[in-house]
Design a protein around this motif. Sequence first.
Motif, PDB file in Angstrom:
ATOM      1  N   ASN A   1      17.721  30.977  -9.238  1.00 25.91           N
ATOM      2  CA  ASN A   1      16.420  30.677 -10.116  1.00 25.91           C
ATOM      3  C   ASN A   1      16.421  31.878  -9.499  1.00 25.91           C
ATOM      4  O   ASN A   1      15.341  32.175  -8.723  1.00 25.91           O
ATOM      5  CB  ASN A   1      15.864  29.574  -9.437  1.00 25.91           C
ATOM      6  CG  ASN A   1      14.639  29.539 -10.865  1.00 25.91           C
ATOM      7  OD1 ASN A   1      14.350  30.088 -12.143  1.00 25.91           O
ATOM      8  ND2 ASN A   1      13.301  28.678 -10.930  1.00 25.91           N
TER       9      ASN A   1
ATOM     10  N   ILE B   1      15.083  31.690 -14.968  1.00 31.12           N
ATOM     11  CA  ILE B   1      17.009  31.961 -15.639  1.00 31.12           C
ATOM     12  C   ILE B   1      17.271  31.114 -14.174  1.00 31.12           C
ATOM     13  O   ILE B   1      17.311  31.328 -13.370  1.00 31.12           O
ATOM     14  CB  ILE B   1      17.255  33.633 -15.091  1.00 31.12           C
ATOM     15  CG1 ILE B   1      16.156  34.227 -16.181  1.00 31.12           C
ATOM     16  CG2 ILE B   1      18.813  33.651 -15.013  1.00 31.12           C
ATOM     17  CD1 ILE B   1      16.619  35.635 -15.764  1.00 31.12           C
ATOM     18  N   GLU B   2      17.797  30.017 -14.824  1.00 30.39           N
ATOM     19  CA  GLU B   2      18.454  28.570 -14.218  1.00 30.39           C
ATOM     20  C   GLU B   2      19.807  29.332 -13.786  1.00 30.39           C
ATOM     21  O   GLU B   2      20.276  28.460 -15.046  1.00 30.39           O
ATOM     22  CB  GLU B   2      17.887  27.040 -14.440  1.00 30.39           C
ATOM     23  CG  GLU B   2      16.606  26.534 -14.267  1.00 30.39           C
ATOM     24  CD  GLU B   2      15.907  26.607 -12.187  1.00 30.39           C
ATOM     25  OE1 GLU B   2      17.302  26.087 -12.603  1.00 30.39           O
ATOM     26  OE2 GLU B   2      15.128  26.699 -12.759  1.00 30.39           O
ATOM     27  N   LEU B   3      20.785  29.166 -12.730  1.00 30.62           N
ATOM     28  CA  LEU B   3      22.421  29.876 -13.106  1.00 30.62           C
ATOM     29  C   LEU B   3      22.806  29.024 -11.972  1.00 30.62           C
ATOM     30  O   LEU B   3      22.323  28.937 -10.586  1.00 30.62           O
ATOM     31  CB  LEU B   3      22.465  31.556 -11.985  1.00 30.62           C
ATOM     32  CG  LEU B   3      21.507  32.078 -13.023  1.00 30.62           C
ATOM     33  CD1 LEU B   3      22.182  33.387 -12.771  1.00 30.62           C
ATOM     34  CD2 LEU B   3      22.120  32.115 -15.232  1.00 30.62           C
ATOM     35  N   GLN B   4      23.621  27.983 -12.387  1.00 31.00           N
ATOM     36  CA  GLN B   4      24.788  27.898 -11.137  1.00 31.00           C
ATOM     37  C   GLN B   4      25.874  28.279 -11.358  1.00 31.00           C
ATOM     38  O   GLN B   4      26.552  28.322 -12.211  1.00 31.00           O
ATOM     39  CB  GLN B   4      24.837  26.146 -11.639  1.00 31.00           C
ATOM     40  CG  GLN B   4      25.734  25.361 -10.696  1.00 31.00           C
ATOM     41  CD  GLN B   4      25.578  23.325 -11.682  1.00 31.00           C
ATOM     42  OE1 GLN B   4      26.643  23.072 -10.941  1.00 31.00           O
ATOM     43  NE2 GLN B   4      24.804  23.109 -11.355  1.00 31.00           N
ATOM     44  N   LEU B   5      26.158  28.868  -9.920  1.00 26.56           N
ATOM     45  CA  LEU B   5      27.482  29.796 -10.197  1.00 26.56           C
ATOM     46  C   LEU B   5      28.966  28.789 -10.049  1.00 26.56           C
ATOM     47  O   LEU B   5      28.215  28.135  -8.469  1.00 26.56           O
ATOM     48  CB  LEU B   5      27.608  31.247  -9.446  1.00 26.56           C
ATOM     49  CG  LEU B   5      26.261  31.687  -9.477  1.00 26.56           C
ATOM     50  CD1 LEU B   5      25.796  32.784  -8.724  1.00 26.56           C
ATOM     51  CD2 LEU B   5      25.977  32.376 -11.122  1.00 26.56           C
TER      52      LEU B   5
ATOM     53  N   PHE C   1      24.752  41.855 -15.884  1.00 29.16           N
ATOM     54  CA  PHE C   1      24.284  40.138 -16.748  1.00 29.16           C
ATOM     55  C   PHE C   1      24.831  41.259 -18.689  1.00 29.16           C
ATOM     56  O   PHE C   1      23.511  42.041 -18.389  1.00 29.16           O
ATOM     57  CB  PHE C   1      23.882  39.828 -16.464  1.00 29.16           C
ATOM     58  CG  PHE C   1      23.119  38.464 -17.137  1.00 29.16           C
ATOM     59  CD1 PHE C   1      23.618  37.224 -17.645  1.00 29.16           C
ATOM     60  CD2 PHE C   1      22.320  38.689 -18.024  1.00 29.16           C
ATOM     61  CE1 PHE C   1      23.719  36.140 -18.301  1.00 29.16           C
ATOM     62  CE2 PHE C   1      21.664  38.284 -18.678  1.00 29.16           C
ATOM     63  CZ  PHE C   1      22.121  37.142 -19.331  1.00 29.16           C
TER      64      PHE C   1
ATOM     65  N   PRO D   1      28.056  27.529 -17.732  1.00 32.15           N
ATOM     66  CA  PRO D   1      27.523  27.089 -19.071  1.00 32.15           C
ATOM     67  C   PRO D   1      26.791  26.403 -19.210  1.00 32.15           C
ATOM     68  O   PRO D   1      25.640  26.106 -19.763  1.00 32.15           O
ATOM     69  CB  PRO D   1      27.978  27.939 -19.844  1.00 32.15           C
ATOM     70  CG  PRO D   1      29.180  28.002 -19.748  1.00 32.15           C
ATOM     71  CD  PRO D   1      29.581  28.492 -17.871  1.00 32.15           C
TER      72      PRO D   1
ATOM     73  N   SER E   1      23.377  26.135 -17.004  1.00 30.99           N
ATOM     74  CA  SER E   1      22.361  27.743 -16.428  1.00 30.99           C
ATOM     75  C   SER E   1      22.071  27.071 -18.180  1.00 30.99           C
ATOM     76  O   SER E   1      22.287  27.093 -18.649  1.00 30.99           O
ATOM     77  CB  SER E   1      23.867  28.146 -16.052  1.00 30.99           C
ATOM     78  OG  SER E   1      24.215  28.154 -15.301  1.00 30.99           O
ATOM     79  N   GLU E   2      20.859  28.103 -17.639  1.00 35.54           N
ATOM     80  CA  GLU E   2      20.030  28.311 -18.718  1.00 35.54           C
ATOM     81  C   GLU E   2      19.189  29.985 -18.556  1.00 35.54           C
ATOM     82  O   GLU E   2      18.453  29.960 -17.716  1.00 35.54           O
ATOM     83  CB  GLU E   2      18.669  27.552 -18.942  1.00 35.54           C
ATOM     84  CG  GLU E   2      18.090  27.406 -20.782  1.00 35.54           C
ATOM     85  CD  GLU E   2      17.372  26.099 -20.671  1.00 35.54           C
ATOM     86  OE1 GLU E   2      15.841  26.417 -21.029  1.00 35.54           O
ATOM     87  OE2 GLU E   2      18.030  25.292 -21.350  1.00 35.54           O
ATOM     88  N   ILE E   3      19.285  30.322 -19.401  1.00 38.30           N
ATOM     89  CA  ILE E   3      18.476  31.694 -19.765  1.00 38.30           C
ATOM     90  C   ILE E   3      17.698  31.618 -20.290  1.00 38.30           C
ATOM     91  O   ILE E   3      17.722  31.835 -21.674  1.00 38.30           O
ATOM     92  CB  ILE E   3      19.222  33.050 -19.996  1.00 38.30           C
ATOM     93  CG1 ILE E   3      20.780  33.174 -19.343  1.00 38.30           C
ATOM     94  CG2 ILE E   3      18.554  34.086 -20.041  1.00 38.30           C
ATOM     95  CD1 ILE E   3      20.928  33.287 -18.199  1.00 38.30           C
TER      96      ILE E   3
ATOM     97  N   ILE F   1      29.323  32.359 -13.985  1.00 35.83           N
ATOM     98  CA  ILE F   1      28.108  31.199 -14.252  1.00 35.83           C
ATOM     99  C   ILE F   1      28.493  30.013 -14.995  1.00 35.83           C
ATOM    100  O   ILE F   1      29.804  29.984 -15.716  1.00 35.83           O
ATOM    101  CB  ILE F   1      27.262  32.234 -15.218  1.00 35.83           C
ATOM    102  CG1 ILE F   1      26.325  33.313 -14.899  1.00 35.83           C
ATOM    103  CG2 ILE F   1      25.703  31.565 -15.635  1.00 35.83           C
ATOM    104  CD1 ILE F   1      25.741  34.228 -15.840  1.00 35.83           C
TER     105      ILE F   1
END
Length: 175
Positions: A135, A168-172, A52, A10, A13-15, A8
């Motif tokens: 997402n 949950i927006e994730l940029q990996l 996670f 960070p 990204s946002e949880i 991730i």
Amino acid sequence: MATTKWAIDPTHSEIGFKVKHMMFTNVSGKFSDYVATISTEEDNFENANIEFSANIDSISTNNTDRDNHLKSGDFFDTENHPKLTFKATSFTKNGDDYEIAGDLSLRGITKSVKLPAEFSGLMKDPWGNTKAGLNIFGKINRKEWGLNWNSALETGGVLVGEDVKLNIELQLIKL
């Protein structure tokens, strides 16, 4: 096909989550301290292996008193259950839609969940790193994990809604 490992990013990204407050507005929150182990066999992330965890102490709703109450025994009970965890059991594609299923553990209780997801594809950033976007959204009922505290309102209803909306927006980043 070779296994690809992902982490991730960070900073992108946002949880996040939202819960109804006083039955008519939402309170937003997020976790800032989390880690994930993600591996894929395919570029479309189908059948991705995702594990996670988030430290509950990193919860923020922009209100210290509320955050401390959420960490208390009334809600997450961080003294006895400092982490929330999720382990995917499947990540499947159906047309343009995706669904992630897995085991979500909160407060010592593990339940299976299925959540809609969007896969935004792969892209190279300006520095040559391969990135992927995910997402994950949907909702869960907090009471299923023993987060039962509430307070009745004089006007009827309750202070805290049962449904927790996840965003949950994730940029990996490819490792």
